[in-house]
Design a protein around this motif. Structure first.
Motif, PDB file in Angstrom:
ATOM      1  N   LEU A 311     -19.155 -29.152  34.615  1.00 27.88           N
ATOM      2  CA  LEU A 311     -19.021 -27.975  34.899  1.00 27.88           C
ATOM      3  C   LEU A 311     -19.606 -26.521  33.930  1.00 27.88           C
ATOM      4  O   LEU A 311     -19.190 -26.914  32.385  1.00 27.88           O
ATOM      5  CB  LEU A 311     -17.054 -28.187  34.729  1.00 27.88           C
ATOM      6  N   LEU A 312     -20.376 -26.029  34.721  1.00 25.75           N
ATOM      7  CA  LEU A 312     -21.535 -24.557  34.160  1.00 25.75           C
ATOM      8  C   LEU A 312     -20.483 -23.346  33.620  1.00 25.75           C
ATOM      9  O   LEU A 312     -19.820 -23.129  34.955  1.00 25.75           O
ATOM     10  CB  LEU A 312     -22.332 -24.925  34.001  1.00 25.75           C
ATOM     11  N   VAL A 313     -19.323 -22.500  32.449  1.00 30.13           N
ATOM     12  CA  VAL A 313     -19.067 -21.848  32.203  1.00 30.13           C
ATOM     13  C   VAL A 313     -19.823 -20.731  31.761  1.00 30.13           C
ATOM     14  O   VAL A 313     -20.172 -21.126  30.174  1.00 30.13           O
ATOM     15  CB  VAL A 313     -17.610 -22.117  31.329  1.00 30.13           C
ATOM     16  N   GLU A 314     -20.648 -20.127  32.601  1.00 30.09           N
ATOM     17  CA  GLU A 314     -21.393 -19.677  31.975  1.00 30.09           C
ATOM     18  C   GLU A 314     -21.581 -18.090  32.499  1.00 30.09           C
ATOM     19  O   GLU A 314     -21.197 -17.940  33.490  1.00 30.09           O
ATOM     20  CB  GLU A 314     -22.810 -19.681  31.982  1.00 30.09           C
ATOM     21  N   ASP A 316     -24.143 -15.676  32.572  1.00 27.15           N
ATOM     22  CA  ASP A 316     -25.571 -14.911  31.987  1.00 27.15           C
ATOM     23  C   ASP A 316     -26.335 -15.944  33.363  1.00 27.15           C
ATOM     24  O   ASP A 316     -26.544 -17.006  33.834  1.00 27.15           O
ATOM     25  CB  ASP A 316     -26.525 -15.175  30.696  1.00 27.15           C
ATOM     26  N   SER A 317     -26.847 -15.307  34.749  1.00 23.86           N
ATOM     27  CA  SER A 317     -27.600 -15.547  35.172  1.00 23.86           C
ATOM     28  C   SER A 317     -29.043 -16.278  34.830  1.00 23.86           C
ATOM     29  O   SER A 317     -28.549 -17.191  35.725  1.00 23.86           O
ATOM     30  CB  SER A 317     -28.286 -14.458  36.641  1.00 23.86           C
ATOM     31  N   ILE A 318     -29.663 -15.685  34.292  1.00 24.14           N
ATOM     32  CA  ILE A 318     -30.624 -16.054  33.334  1.00 24.14           C
ATOM     33  C   ILE A 318     -30.257 -17.982  33.719  1.00 24.14           C
ATOM     34  O   ILE A 318     -31.389 -19.413  33.065  1.00 24.14           O
ATOM     35  CB  ILE A 318     -31.613 -15.824  32.628  1.00 24.14           C
ATOM     36  N   CYS A 319     -29.700 -17.970  32.221  1.00 22.26           N
ATOM     37  CA  CYS A 319     -28.623 -19.215  31.057  1.00 22.26           C
ATOM     38  C   CYS A 319     -28.344 -20.094  32.421  1.00 22.26           C
ATOM     39  O   CYS A 319     -28.741 -21.278  32.745  1.00 22.26           O
ATOM     40  CB  CYS A 319     -28.078 -18.560  30.896  1.00 22.26           C
ATOM     41  N   ILE A 320     -27.686 -19.698  33.484  1.00 21.58           N
ATOM     42  CA  ILE A 320     -26.989 -20.720  34.856  1.00 21.58           C
ATOM     43  C   ILE A 320     -28.452 -20.877  35.820  1.00 21.58           C
ATOM     44  O   ILE A 320     -28.007 -22.194  35.405  1.00 21.58           O
ATOM     45  CB  ILE A 320     -26.153 -19.882  35.513  1.00 21.58           C
ATOM     46  N   GLN A 321     -29.673 -20.527  35.888  1.00 21.04           N
ATOM     47  CA  GLN A 321     -30.309 -20.883  36.007  1.00 21.04           C
ATOM     48  C   GLN A 321     -31.233 -22.205  35.489  1.00 21.04           C
ATOM     49  O   GLN A 321     -31.205 -22.903  36.448  1.00 21.04           O
ATOM     50  CB  GLN A 321     -31.422 -19.692  36.535  1.00 21.04           C
ATOM     51  N   LEU A 322     -31.705 -22.348  34.246  1.00 21.33           N
ATOM     52  CA  LEU A 322     -32.226 -22.847  34.239  1.00 21.33           C
ATOM     53  C   LEU A 322     -31.172 -24.003  33.503  1.00 21.33           C
ATOM     54  O   LEU A 322     -31.717 -24.911  33.886  1.00 21.33           O
ATOM     55  CB  LEU A 322     -32.754 -22.152  32.124  1.00 21.33           C
ATOM     56  N   VAL A 337     -18.532 -21.747  36.742  1.00 19.00           N
ATOM     57  CA  VAL A 337     -18.002 -20.492  37.041  1.00 19.00           C
ATOM     58  C   VAL A 337     -18.509 -19.676  35.774  1.00 19.00           C
ATOM     59  O   VAL A 337     -18.737 -20.216  34.740  1.00 19.00           O
ATOM     60  CB  VAL A 337     -16.695 -20.820  36.590  1.00 19.00           C
ATOM     61  N   THR A 338     -18.008 -18.333  35.788  1.00 21.62           N
ATOM     62  CA  THR A 338     -18.703 -17.512  34.731  1.00 21.62           C
ATOM     63  C   THR A 338     -17.166 -16.304  34.053  1.00 21.62           C
ATOM     64  O   THR A 338     -17.751 -15.997  33.440  1.00 21.62           O
ATOM     65  CB  THR A 338     -18.646 -16.051  36.188  1.00 21.62           C
ATOM     66  N   ARG A 351     -11.825 -32.517  37.997  1.00 25.33           N
ATOM     67  CA  ARG A 351     -12.031 -33.353  36.453  1.00 25.33           C
ATOM     68  C   ARG A 351     -13.428 -33.953  36.369  1.00 25.33           C
ATOM     69  O   ARG A 351     -13.619 -33.752  37.376  1.00 25.33           O
ATOM     70  CB  ARG A 351     -12.044 -34.794  36.632  1.00 25.33           C
ATOM     71  N   TYR A 352     -14.186 -33.287  34.927  1.00 28.22           N
ATOM     72  CA  TYR A 352     -15.160 -33.286  34.927  1.00 28.22           C
ATOM     73  C   TYR A 352     -15.559 -34.347  34.063  1.00 28.22           C
ATOM     74  O   TYR A 352     -14.934 -34.592  33.173  1.00 28.22           O
ATOM     75  CB  TYR A 352     -16.318 -31.538  34.488  1.00 28.22           C
ATOM     76  N   ASP A 353     -16.894 -35.087  33.755  1.00 28.41           N
ATOM     77  CA  ASP A 353     -17.927 -35.956  32.931  1.00 28.41           C
ATOM     78  C   ASP A 353     -17.971 -34.763  31.467  1.00 28.41           C
ATOM     79  O   ASP A 353     -17.638 -35.605  30.464  1.00 28.41           O
ATOM     80  CB  ASP A 353     -18.656 -36.378  33.573  1.00 28.41           C
ATOM     81  N   LEU A 354     -18.138 -33.759  31.669  1.00 27.08           N
ATOM     82  CA  LEU A 354     -18.598 -32.867  30.555  1.00 27.08           C
ATOM     83  C   LEU A 354     -18.887 -31.208  31.169  1.00 27.08           C
ATOM     84  O   LEU A 354     -18.428 -31.058  32.307  1.00 27.08           O
ATOM     85  CB  LEU A 354     -19.721 -33.134  30.218  1.00 27.08           C
ATOM     86  N   VAL A 355     -18.003 -30.301  30.013  1.00 25.41           N
ATOM     87  CA  VAL A 355     -17.824 -29.081  30.142  1.00 25.41           C
ATOM     88  C   VAL A 355     -18.736 -27.914  29.315  1.00 25.41           C
ATOM     89  O   VAL A 355     -19.279 -28.796  28.347  1.00 25.41           O
ATOM     90  CB  VAL A 355     -16.211 -28.757  30.646  1.00 25.41           C
ATOM     91  N   LEU A 356     -20.023 -27.594  29.671  1.00 29.23           N
ATOM     92  CA  LEU A 356     -20.458 -26.973  28.594  1.00 29.23           C
ATOM     93  C   LEU A 356     -19.724 -25.504  28.987  1.00 29.23           C
ATOM     94  O   LEU A 356     -19.826 -24.596  30.125  1.00 29.23           O
ATOM     95  CB  LEU A 356     -21.783 -26.463  29.141  1.00 29.23           C
TER      96      LEU A 356
END
Length: 467
Positions: A311-314, A316-322, A337-338, A351-356
């Motif tokens: 799960l990527l919680v970010e 910024d669009s550029i950071c999401i793409q990278l 999710v933003t 449930r997720y294995d990792l959350v950033l």
């Protein structure tokens, strides 16, 4: 207006009420006082002003009548306040009374009583001792190197009063002030430069520490892989030897297990909480058998099982793409999710294995969102992604329940190192669910003896003959 009482008329005559030879001799120095003394001595205005009972002071019984009757005829004062100021210039003092004393005064509640040590009843000789106070005027001019004290007689370099001394003791020259100001500005710039340099050093140190830990993990994985190869090679030699083949003794190796406990990552006391120590457990893939990759590939990219859901919680669009590109390159599936509120609602359902987790986001910051998530989920690793890596910030993130910090800006190797650190010994949740479902699936029952015999009877005759 106030000083006119001390001067004689233009024709040399005295003012009304100031007659007598003694008055003529003393006129010019304290004519105002002598006229007042004469009025009190004559006693023609006893209902307005008179001597006190002890004769050491005089009392103005009615200030309004004094202003309208006595002042226009004997003094050139238009109001009673001007007359009082003139008395003060000759060092007359008003006798102060409390409210109770005023109410009980025999002269009346609104009376004014004035006193001078040399102004007494029937004692005209003492009037010579009453002098008008000199108008001493001190003017202090503070310049870079000049202090000037001036009075009516010229300059006075004698003893200064306490206020002047305090000013002089706490005064600096203009040149010294500007010198101190330039020094303070220089120190402020230097402090700002040192703060920026300290921040850059901390960021570089954390990156170097993360790369060191990644390299250390790679070395350990390489050694484990080599030990597995040596063990399998020995097994192969022993098997071939048992079948009669002979090999030189130099082809026998002794596999040694890596001592991971003796190797620890380097970390400072301030950053030790942000960089956890390496786990001592061996990878499940290495335990099951040798991988298909070469040692050089393991050194560059340690093994990461595919299928992890991140799960990527970010915001910024550029950071999401990278980040999404890097994660999918390493075999992970990504959901984005933003903001912090969306992250909480998503983690409550799945449930997720990792959350950033990013820190600065709209609606709710990452640290607060993590503390809320920890109220119902203490197992999912949550990694903070932020550029604020001050010591106090790192402590705050860890206190809110975050497992580690990935400093921005980070490279794909930094991200891969973080994934290896927290996912190398884990089984993806999707595989865990598949295994649990396979265990729960019912197995078909074994056929009964009668069923077997019926099957045999129903077999085609041609097949039986062929058998």
């Amino acid at each position: 207006m106030d000083t006119s009482e001390d001067l004689p008329n233009s024709n040399g005559n005295e003012y009304p009420g100031a007659s007598g030879s003694k008055t003529n001799q003393k006129a010019g120095s304290n004519d105002f006082v002598r006229k007042l003394f004469k009025i009190l001595e004559d006693g023609q205005y006893t209902e307005i002003a008179k001597w006190s009972d002890d004769g050491d002071s005089f009392v103005v019984l009615d200030t309004n009548a004094f202003t309208t009757q006595i002042l226009p005829q004997h003094f050139k004062h238009s109001n009673f306040s001007s007359f009082v100021r003139q008395l003060n210039k000759y060092d007359f003092h008003k006798i102060k009374r409390t409210t109770e004393e005023k109410q009980n005064s025999q002269y009346g509640e609104h009376s004014w009583e004035f006193k001078h040590p040399h102004f007494k009843i029937h004692d005209e000789e003492q009037l010579d001792n009453i002098k008008r106070k000199s108008a001493l005027q001190k003017k202090i001019m503070l310049d870079e190197n000049t202090v000037l004290v001036k009075n009516q007689n010229g300059f006075d370099n004698g003893q200064l009063d306490s206020t002047t001394e305090m000013l002089l003791n706490n005064t600096v020259t203009k040149s010294k002030f500007h010198q101190m100001k330039r020094r303070v500005e220089f120190l402020e710039k230097e402090v700002t430069y040192l703060k920026n340099e300290n921040y850059e050093l901390k960021l570089g140190y954390q990156k170097s520490q993360s790369r060191y830990n990644t390299l250390l993990e790679n070395l350990i994985a390489t050694k484990e892989f080599s030990n597995v190869l040596v063990t399998n090679f020995n097994v192969l030699i022993n098997s071939l030897t048992s079948q009669g083949l002979e090999f030189p003794a130099t082809l026998t190796f002794n596999a040694t297990m890596p001592t991971t406990n003796s190797i620890k990552p380097v970390g400072s006391p301030q950053m030790s909480s942000a960089v956890p120590t390496l786990p001592a457990k061996r990878s499940s893939q290495i335990e099951s058998g040798p991988p298909s990759t070469t040692p050089q590939m393991i050194l560059d990219h340690p093994i990461l099982r595919p299928g992890f859901h991140v799960l990527l919680v970010e915001d910024d669009s550029i950071c999401i793409q990278l980040c999404s590109k890097f994660l999918m390159k390493y075999g992970c599936t990504v959901e984005v999710v933003t903001d912090g509120l969306s992250a909480i609602s998503t983690l409550e359902k799945f449930r997720y294995d990792l959350v950033l987790m990013d820190i600065v986001m709209p609606n709710l910051d990452g640290a607060t969102a993590t503390s809320i998530v920890r109220s119902f989920d203490n197992h999912t690793p949550i990694i903070a992604m932020t550029g604020n890596i001050e010591d106090q910030d790192l402590v705050t993130y860890l206190q809110h329940g975050m497992n580690d910090i990935l400093a921005k800006p980070f490279t794909k190797d930094d991200l891969h190192s973080m994934l290896i650190r927290y996912l190398r010994n884990r089984v993806p949740l999707c595989e865990q669910r598949e295994e649990s479902q396979s265990k729960e699936a019912p197995t078909p029952p074994l056929p009964h003896d009668t069923d077997v015999s019926s099957l045999i009877r129903e077999e085609p005759l041609t097949k039986k003959q062929h058998v």
